[in-house]
Design a protein around this motif. Structure first.
Motif, PDB file in Angstrom:
ATOM      1  N   GLY A 294       0.801  -1.217   0.000  1.00  0.00           N
ATOM      2  CA  GLY A 294       0.000   0.000   0.000  1.00  0.00           C
ATOM      3  C   GLY A 294       0.834   1.266   0.000  1.00  0.00           C
ATOM      4  N   LYS A 295       0.237   2.353   0.456  1.00  0.00           N
ATOM      5  CA  LYS A 295       0.909   3.648   0.460  1.00  0.00           C
ATOM      6  C   LYS A 295       1.747   3.816   1.724  1.00  0.00           C
ATOM      7  CE  LYS A 295      -2.503   6.013  -2.426  1.00  0.00           C
ATOM      8  NZ  LYS A 295      -3.418   7.175  -2.570  1.00  0.00           N
ATOM      9  N   SER A 296       2.934   4.404   1.565  1.00  0.00           N
ATOM     10  CA  SER A 296       3.823   4.623   2.706  1.00  0.00           C
ATOM     11  C   SER A 296       4.724   5.813   2.433  1.00  0.00           C
ATOM     12  CB  SER A 296       4.682   3.384   2.980  1.00  0.00           C
ATOM     13  OG  SER A 296       5.532   3.101   1.877  1.00  0.00           O
TER      14      SER A 296
ATOM     15  N   ALA B  25      14.861   6.651  -1.931  1.00  0.00           N
ATOM     16  CA  ALA B  25      14.218   7.934  -2.223  1.00  0.00           C
ATOM     17  C   ALA B  25      15.180   9.053  -1.884  1.00  0.00           C
ATOM     18  CB  ALA B  25      12.920   8.084  -1.428  1.00  0.00           C
ATOM     19  N   HIS B  26      15.555   9.820  -2.890  1.00  0.00           N
ATOM     20  CA  HIS B  26      16.366  10.996  -2.610  1.00  0.00           C
ATOM     21  C   HIS B  26      16.100  12.082  -3.637  1.00  0.00           C
ATOM     22  CE1 HIS B  26      19.408   8.438  -4.934  1.00  0.00           C
ATOM     23  NE2 HIS B  26      19.313   9.513  -5.685  1.00  0.00           N
TER      24      HIS B  26
ATOM     25  N   GLY C 254      10.013  10.584   1.050  1.00  0.00           N
ATOM     26  CA  GLY C 254       9.808   9.663  -0.059  1.00  0.00           C
ATOM     27  C   GLY C 254       8.455   8.991   0.052  1.00  0.00           C
ATOM     28  N   GLU C 255       7.712   8.923  -1.054  1.00  0.00           N
ATOM     29  CA  GLU C 255       6.385   8.304  -1.082  1.00  0.00           C
ATOM     30  C   GLU C 255       6.399   7.075  -1.978  1.00  0.00           C
ATOM     31  OE1 GLU C 255       3.517  11.055  -2.470  1.00  0.00           O
ATOM     32  OE2 GLU C 255       3.625  12.370  -0.721  1.00  0.00           O
ATOM     33  N   TYR C 256       5.783   5.987  -1.502  1.00  0.00           N
ATOM     34  CA  TYR C 256       5.643   4.761  -2.284  1.00  0.00           C
ATOM     35  C   TYR C 256       4.193   4.284  -2.248  1.00  0.00           C
ATOM     36  CZ  TYR C 256      10.487   3.896  -3.487  1.00  0.00           C
ATOM     37  OH  TYR C 256      11.727   3.988  -4.056  1.00  0.00           O
ATOM     38  N   ASP C 257       3.802   3.589  -3.299  1.00  0.00           N
ATOM     39  CA  ASP C 257       2.490   2.959  -3.382  1.00  0.00           C
ATOM     40  C   ASP C 257       2.701   1.567  -3.958  1.00  0.00           C
ATOM     41  OD1 ASP C 257      -0.127   2.247  -3.571  1.00  0.00           O
ATOM     42  OD2 ASP C 257      -0.746   3.888  -4.884  1.00  0.00           O
TER      43      ASP C 257
ATOM     44  N   ALA D 246       6.577   9.744  -5.400  1.00  0.00           N
ATOM     45  CA  ALA D 246       7.065  11.121  -5.346  1.00  0.00           C
ATOM     46  C   ALA D 246       8.143  11.243  -4.276  1.00  0.00           C
ATOM     47  CB  ALA D 246       5.932  12.095  -5.056  1.00  0.00           C
ATOM     48  N   VAL D 247       8.965  12.265  -4.419  1.00  0.00           N
ATOM     49  CA  VAL D 247       9.905  12.671  -3.373  1.00  0.00           C
ATOM     50  C   VAL D 247       9.782  14.184  -3.260  1.00  0.00           C
ATOM     51  CG1 VAL D 247      11.834  12.768  -5.022  1.00  0.00           C
ATOM     52  CG2 VAL D 247      12.293  12.609  -2.562  1.00  0.00           C
ATOM     53  N   ARG D 248       9.701  14.679  -2.025  1.00  0.00           N
ATOM     54  CA  ARG D 248       9.469  16.110  -1.857  1.00  0.00           C
ATOM     55  C   ARG D 248      10.357  16.684  -0.759  1.00  0.00           C
ATOM     56  NH1 ARG D 248       4.829  13.661   0.487  1.00  0.00           N
ATOM     57  NH2 ARG D 248       4.538  14.194   2.695  1.00  0.00           N
TER      58      ARG D 248
END
Length: 364
Positions: free
Chosen positions: A224-226, A321-322, A305-308, A253-255
């Motif tokens: 899922g989303k993390s 994530a960077h 860092g966002e993952y799905d 995404a990375v923000r």
């Protein structure tokens, strides 16, 4: 007239002076083209085994198909990739400003190969440390989906002749056959010191959600989303002129956020297929004439860092994530200096000097 032009063109392509060339390691050639303002590096030959038999760059293998990435010049670093080729050291041959690159990959017969088999190509500057980490600067980091890229002549990274550099690569050979004798050609654009107006000096900034120098920066991805978050404080303020980033498959995404207010300062979104595979990331420019995104010394920021992950399974070490950026420091004299005895710096050097035969992911 034609004869004079031919002679001038021939004279413009100069080999690195013997004092520098003697310090380039075997399997690496460096040449300087003063007319074109190019430094040409050819590495190899190398063997790139096919994936599926325990091979594959940095553990990506067949598990999730590799990790395309998009990065900007001046901020090109990759701290999480095991290198299949040895680190090859050389000296930079000319005073100037590095501002761009292009890459070619060829087989043992000199025929072009798909760029995607080169999972990453990293150039390290051993004479300057990073802003946030006590680790050697990654002056370039190009991935399998990184386009050739050049900054405007008005900006560039200052690099002095004789600077100690290193180069290494990791393979992602999914062509179904072993590739012996592969060569990598890296053409680097540079700007002369006497250009008028003088280029704006920029340096790389690297912001990772899970980095300790010399240690793996990959991490597990739950179903899922993390999100994963890392806070940091800048030792010197400045302006971001542009950013890129890196995510593995299922990354969204990375923000960059202001940790003191929660405000999102900028965000890089992944380009994904329907199954979640990442094919690239956005790239953002905030200005190349001095304007940019202001970051303050001593202020707390965070990278997120966002993952799905749609697989329903925990993916061990499946994420990185960077965010990387083109940074103009307010006072370059306050840039942190290298402490060769620092534990993190020593760990970083130790990993860089590995041959990449252990198959794991490391901070590079």
């Amino acid at each position: 007239m034609i004869t004079r032009l031919v002679r001038a063109a021939a004279a413009a392509t100069l080999l690195v002076p013997a004092a520098l060339a003697a310090q380039a390691e075997p399997g690496l050639t460096v040449s300087l083209d003063s007319a074109r303002r190019e430094v040409v590096i050819v590495a190899g030959p190398f063997d790139a085994p096919q994936m599926g038999a325990g091979h594959g760059a940095a553990g990506h293998g067949d598990a999730h198909g590799g990790a395309p990435e998009v990065k900007t010049v001046g901020s090109m670093m990759d701290h999480g990739e095991a290198h299949d080729t040895p680190l090859q050291r050389f000296r930079w041959p000319v005073d100037g400003y590095l501002r761009g690159f292009r890459i070619e990959v060829t087989d043992g017969e000199g025929k072009p190969l798909p760029r995607r088999i080169l999972h990453h190509l990293i150039m390290v500057n051993f004479d300057r440390r990073q802003l946030l980490y006590h680790a050697a600067e990654r002056i370039i980091g190009a991935g399998s989906e990184t386009d050739d890229y050049s900054l405007p002549r008005t900006i560039g990274m200052p690099v002095k002749a004789g600077t100690n550099l290193g180069l290494y690569a990791g393979w992602h050979n999914d062509l179904g056959r072993d590739l012996p004798g592969v060569k990598v050609k890296l053409v680097l654009d540079w700007t002369a010191l006497n250009q008028n107006p003088k280029p704006l000096a920029v340096l790389p900034i690297y912001m990772d959600v899970n980095l300790v120098p010399g240690m793996p920066n990959s991490y597990d991805v739950p179903p899922g989303k993390s999100t994963k978050v890392k806070e940091f404080t800048l030792p010197v303020g400045g302006k971001l002129l542009g950013v890129g980033g890196h995510l593995h498959d299922y990354g969204s995404a990375v923000r960059l956020e202001d940790a003191e207010t929660g405000k999102v300062l900028t965000q890089i979104r992944a380009k994904r297929l329907k199954d979640g595979r990442v094919t690239g990331l956005d790239r953002k420019l905030f200005g190349v004439s001095g304007e940019g995104l202001v970051l303050k010394a001593g202020r707390r920021y965070r990278v997120v860092g966002e993952y799905d992950n749609p697989t329903g399974q925990l993916l061990r070490n499946g994420a990185m994530a960077h965010m990387v950026g083109i940074f103009v420091p307010d006072d370059i004299s306050k840039w942190p200096t290298i402490d060769p005895n620092d534990v993190d710096f020593q760990r970083d050097l130790a990993v860089l000097n590995l041959q990449g035969e252990d198959g794991g992911e490391h901070n590079h």
